[in-house]
Write a protein that holds these residues in place. Structure first.
Motif, mmCIF file in Angstrom:
data_model
loop_
_atom_site.group_PDB
_atom_site.id
_atom_site.type_symbol
_atom_site.label_atom_id
_atom_site.label_comp_id
_atom_site.label_asym_id
_atom_site.label_seq_id
_atom_site.Cartn_x
_atom_site.Cartn_y
_atom_site.Cartn_z
ATOM 1 N N ALA A 452 0.837 -1.194 0.000
ATOM 2 C CA ALA A 452 0.000 0.000 0.000
ATOM 3 C C ALA A 452 0.875 1.249 0.000
ATOM 4 N N SER A 453 0.256 2.381 -0.275
ATOM 5 C CA SER A 453 0.996 3.618 -0.563
ATOM 6 C C SER A 453 1.005 4.639 0.562
ATOM 7 N N MET A 454 0.161 4.425 1.597
ATOM 8 C CA MET A 454 -0.144 5.531 2.508
ATOM 9 C C MET A 454 1.004 5.971 3.412
ATOM 10 N N ASP A 455 2.110 5.247 3.392
ATOM 11 C CA ASP A 455 3.263 5.710 4.163
ATOM 12 C C ASP A 455 3.906 6.927 3.527
ATOM 13 N N MET A 456 3.785 7.047 2.194
ATOM 14 C CA MET A 456 4.435 8.139 1.477
ATOM 15 C C MET A 456 3.468 8.981 0.644
ATOM 16 N N THR A 458 -0.878 9.868 -0.604
ATOM 17 C CA THR A 458 -2.280 9.856 -0.190
ATOM 18 C C THR A 458 -2.953 8.560 -0.591
ATOM 19 N N ASN A 459 -2.634 8.057 -1.786
ATOM 20 C CA ASN A 459 -3.217 6.822 -2.294
ATOM 21 C C ASN A 459 -2.350 6.318 -3.442
ATOM 22 N N TYR A 460 -2.743 5.174 -4.011
ATOM 23 C CA TYR A 460 -1.927 4.611 -5.089
ATOM 24 C C TYR A 460 -1.948 5.488 -6.332
ATOM 25 N N LYS A 462 -1.792 8.813 -6.412
ATOM 26 C CA LYS A 462 -0.748 9.827 -6.233
ATOM 27 C C LYS A 462 0.637 9.216 -6.403
ATOM 28 N N ARG A 463 0.794 7.979 -5.940
ATOM 29 C CA ARG A 463 2.085 7.304 -6.120
ATOM 30 C C ARG A 463 2.365 7.103 -7.608
ATOM 31 N N GLY A 464 1.347 6.665 -8.353
ATOM 32 C CA GLY A 464 1.510 6.471 -9.787
ATOM 33 C C GLY A 464 1.808 7.764 -10.513
ATOM 34 N N GLU A 465 1.129 8.836 -10.103
ATOM 35 C CA GLU A 465 1.383 10.138 -10.724
ATOM 36 C C GLU A 465 2.820 10.599 -10.454
ATOM 37 N N ALA A 466 3.313 10.346 -9.240
ATOM 38 C CA ALA A 466 4.690 10.723 -8.913
ATOM 39 C C ALA A 466 5.685 9.947 -9.775
ATOM 40 N N PHE A 467 5.393 8.669 -9.999
ATOM 41 C CA PHE A 467 6.254 7.854 -10.857
ATOM 42 C C PHE A 467 6.252 8.394 -12.288
ATOM 43 N N ALA A 468 5.065 8.669 -12.828
ATOM 44 C CA ALA A 468 4.971 9.172 -14.198
ATOM 45 C C ALA A 468 5.684 10.510 -14.349
ATOM 46 N N ASP A 469 5.516 11.382 -13.355
ATOM 47 C CA ASP A 469 6.201 12.681 -13.389
ATOM 48 C C ASP A 469 7.712 12.480 -13.395
ATOM 49 N N ALA A 470 8.180 11.530 -12.574
ATOM 50 C CA ALA A 470 9.621 11.274 -12.493
ATOM 51 C C ALA A 470 10.151 10.708 -13.799
#
Length: 479
Positions: A452-456, A458-460, A462-470
């Motif tokens: 799960a994503s909530m340690d870093m 808000t949700n999966y 946002k994690r995916g968006e951060a990956f795509a941005d990177a």
């Protein structure tokens, strides 16, 4: 609301109903029940600004809201309607049991609100693939010219859809979580599937047995077909245990050549040996593997399950093909982001458990794996053992990354591992940069966190968006 409100108002008029939870499904249920004449009180343990804002809106509609106390039962309650995430062990439900008050979920409310001519339900559950399969199913039904909607756990509150009236839809594609099924004892689908079973949400259900039993509720009372995964015997066992309508059939789906009463794959073609006149000798071509996007093995399985449910409803083979061709999965589900320096970057942030990550890892030959987050009690030995030969390298992030690192040390000690001890907003950018350093032309950098994503985040999403941005940032620096 058409005839629905008139026909069923007497079932709810004057009842004192407590709705547990001030989220989307709770608000939907509260408004629907109040509109049917019930006296409704919404309870929620939260008390922040967002909760207060929602409470103000509901109070303006004549619905009572109690914030900051989710444990005691409001006086006079004769029914509790819970939002899906509330655990069965919640003190509110213990108080309800002591008072002899039933607890049901919003899906059960929707089922009880249906009229005699309401659209039948084609229901989907499983540890992974529920949303994609439900959306595929809706696309196929639409291609067949049927009025339908993808509803339930997929985001559209099913109570809202039911209140549109009996004549609004021909059939509904209904995604149901194990939480929702736990609180929906009366639901009886036309046909249903359990896509797969793997340990998940065990903190909520208490055991794997209880989790499987709640998933298996989806088969109870099925009329036409119980669709199961041939490669996952636990799903077939649930079919065997279910109390179904006379004449209901067990229909399997497999990535191999199908036996009679199964759908499967032959020479790159999805075929049906279940809903044909002579299933001993005949097979109906449905679609090509290339019609399914992405054509990863687990997504082909999703497509076969959706096709089986549609065929159980009488949909023609051409509509299966057209519906699959038209469908595109939601973001962050094995989504190709970009190619940079001949390396593919794939976002599967939705792979929030080991079963989902296993399916994702099986789709590629040479992988730099970005993994980690909140493990939710999971172990990673089996996952790493199965993927070891495909791993070029691993970049670990998140709170429980040590669990994956230890599994890699035991089962893939030769694989290079980068352990990122940071949780700030730049962590994903560094993870992608470090993955790029490990990757070679032809490799895939795959973010399938198995956590799960909530340690870093808000949700999966946002994690995916951060990956795509990177990834896009990486591409701009190497252009």
């Amino acid at each position: 609301m058409g005839s629905r409100k008139v026909t069923f108002a007497s079932d709810w008029q004057g009842r004192n109903i407590t709705v547990a939870g001030l989220g989307v499904s709770g608000i939907s249920a509260a408004r629907a029940l109040a509109g049917l004449g019930a006296s409704v009180t919404v309870v929620d343990g939260g008390s922040g600004a967002a909760h207060e804002e929602r409470a103000v809106r509901l109070r303006a509609e004549g619905i009572a809201v109690r914030l900051g106390d989710a444990e005691s039962l409001p006086p006079g309650t004769d029914l509790v309607v819970t939002s899906p995430g509330w655990k069965p062990t919640s003190p509110l439900f213990a108080a309800a049991a002591e008072a002899g008050v039933d607890v049901i979920g919003d899906v059960e409310v929707a089922w009880r609100l249906r009229g005699p001519d309401a659209a039948p339900w084609l229901a989907v559950t499983g540890t992974n693939g529920k949303t994609t399969t439900t959306q595929m199913l809706a696309s196929i039904l639409q291609a067949a010219g049927l009025r339908t909607a993808a509803v339930g756990n997929i985001g559209t509150p099913i109570v809202d859809v039911i209140l549109e009236g009996d004549d609004a839809y021909d059939v509904l594609a209904v995604e149901l979580s194990s939480y929702q099924l736990h609180w929906a004892p009366s639901v009886r689908a036309h046909s249903a599937t359990v896509l797969n079973l793997a340990p998940d949400h065990l903190d909520w259900h208490g055991s794997m047995e209880a989790y499987a039993a709640d998933k298996g509720r989806i088969y109870e009372g099925n009329h036409v077909a119980c669709v199961y995964n041939v490669s996952d015997k636990a799903t077939e066992d649930l079919v065997r245990e279910a109390d179904v309508e006379e004449g209901c059939r067990a229909i399997g789906f497999t990535l191999n050549a199908p036996a009679p009463s199964q759908l499967g794959v032959v020479d790159g073609i999805l075929v049906d040996r279940a809903f044909v006149p002579d299933r001993q000798k005949q097979a109906q071509e449905l679609a090509e593997i290339s019609d399914v996007q992405p054509p990863a093995p687990h997504n082909i399985a999703n497509a076969l399950a959706a096709a089986a449910l549609a065929r159980a409803f009488g949909v023609q083979a051409t509509a299966v093909r057209d519906g699959l061709r038209a469908f595109r999965p939601d973001a962050h589900r094995i989504e190709h982001v970009a190619d940079v320096a001949e390396v593919a970057y794939v976002d599967d942030s939705k792979a929030t458990n080991t079963h989902a990550a296993q399916a994702s890892l099986a789709a590629y030959e040479s992988i730099v794996w970005i993994a980690g987050g909140l493990a939710k009690g999971a172990t990673f030995d089996e996952l790493v053992t199965g993927a070891a030969k495909r791993l070029r390298g691993v970049v670990l992030i998140g709170a429980d990354r040590a669990l994956i690192r230890e599994a890699l040390a035991r089962h893939a000690p030769e694989v290079p591992v980068v352990d990122l001890d940071r949780t700030d907003t730049g962590a994903m950018s560094e993870a992608v940069r470090r993955a790029a350093e490990l990757a070679q032309p032809g490799d895939t950098v795959l973010m399938a966190p198995a956590c799960a994503s909530m340690d870093m985040f808000t949700n999966y999403n946002k994690r995916g968006e951060a990956f795509a941005d990177a990834v896009r940032e990486l591409g701009s620096t190497r252009a």
